[in-house]
Design an enzyme around this catalytic site. Sequence first.
Site, short mmCIF file in Angstrom:
data_model
loop_
_atom_site.label_atom_id
_atom_site.label_comp_id
_atom_site.label_asym_id
_atom_site.label_seq_id
_atom_site.Cartn_x
_atom_site.Cartn_y
_atom_site.Cartn_z
N SER A 60 0.82 -1.22 0.00
CA SER A 60 0.00 0.00 0.00
C SER A 60 0.85 1.27 0.00
O SER A 60 1.98 1.28 0.49
CB SER A 60 -0.93 0.02 1.22
N GLN A 61 0.29 2.31 -0.55
CA GLN A 61 0.88 3.65 -0.50
C GLN A 61 1.12 4.03 0.96
O GLN A 61 0.25 3.85 1.81
CB GLN A 61 -0.11 4.61 -1.15
#
EC number: 2.1.1.77
Length: 211
Positions: A60-61
Amino acid sequence: MTSQRTRERLIQRLCEEGISNQRVLDVIRKTPRHLFVDEALAHRAYEDTALPIGHNQTISQPYMVARMSELLLAAGPLDKVMEIGTGSGYQTAVLAQLVERVFSVERIKGLQDRAKERLVELNLRNVVFRWGDGWEGWPALAPYNGIIVTAVATDVPQALLDQLAPGGRLVIPVGSGEVQQLMLIIREENGFSRHVLGAVRFVPLLNGPIA
């Protein structure tokens, strides 16, 4: 690539994007994200972007890891958190430094095994893993003070609501395709309160474990 200056640039960006929980920022600052991506992508590890980790999954970012962690902790310290979707183990590692115990469910055995190795390497020992279907959660060890889901569900799984402790917080992306919303669900005395927090983009939460 992994210099302190590079990490500080990421922290500065997270602050500019609205992350304000100092504990969350400190943990992201010291967690070596480059260990959670393929060596070929290590030079991009401290960019604020999602990156592929194989099996059609992504890490994930960092902003989203910080945002979801911050939402989970907004009501105070948590003892027992379930994570749905171990993936690379990066969000798991961040949670392990923020809460007492993490119970992480992953359907892809290869990803889970690699995540376990990374957490051992970082000496994070307060995580227990389950290979299984994230839609089902981990009912044997319920209830949980917090639940975080790292893939988008077409609807909120009833099993996860059932496993949330009174006052517990569930952070989950809901929707499909281009239309996804991050939601915060809190178990109140007389049911659940639901808060829509904005558009997001996650890989889908799929059924059934695979080796």
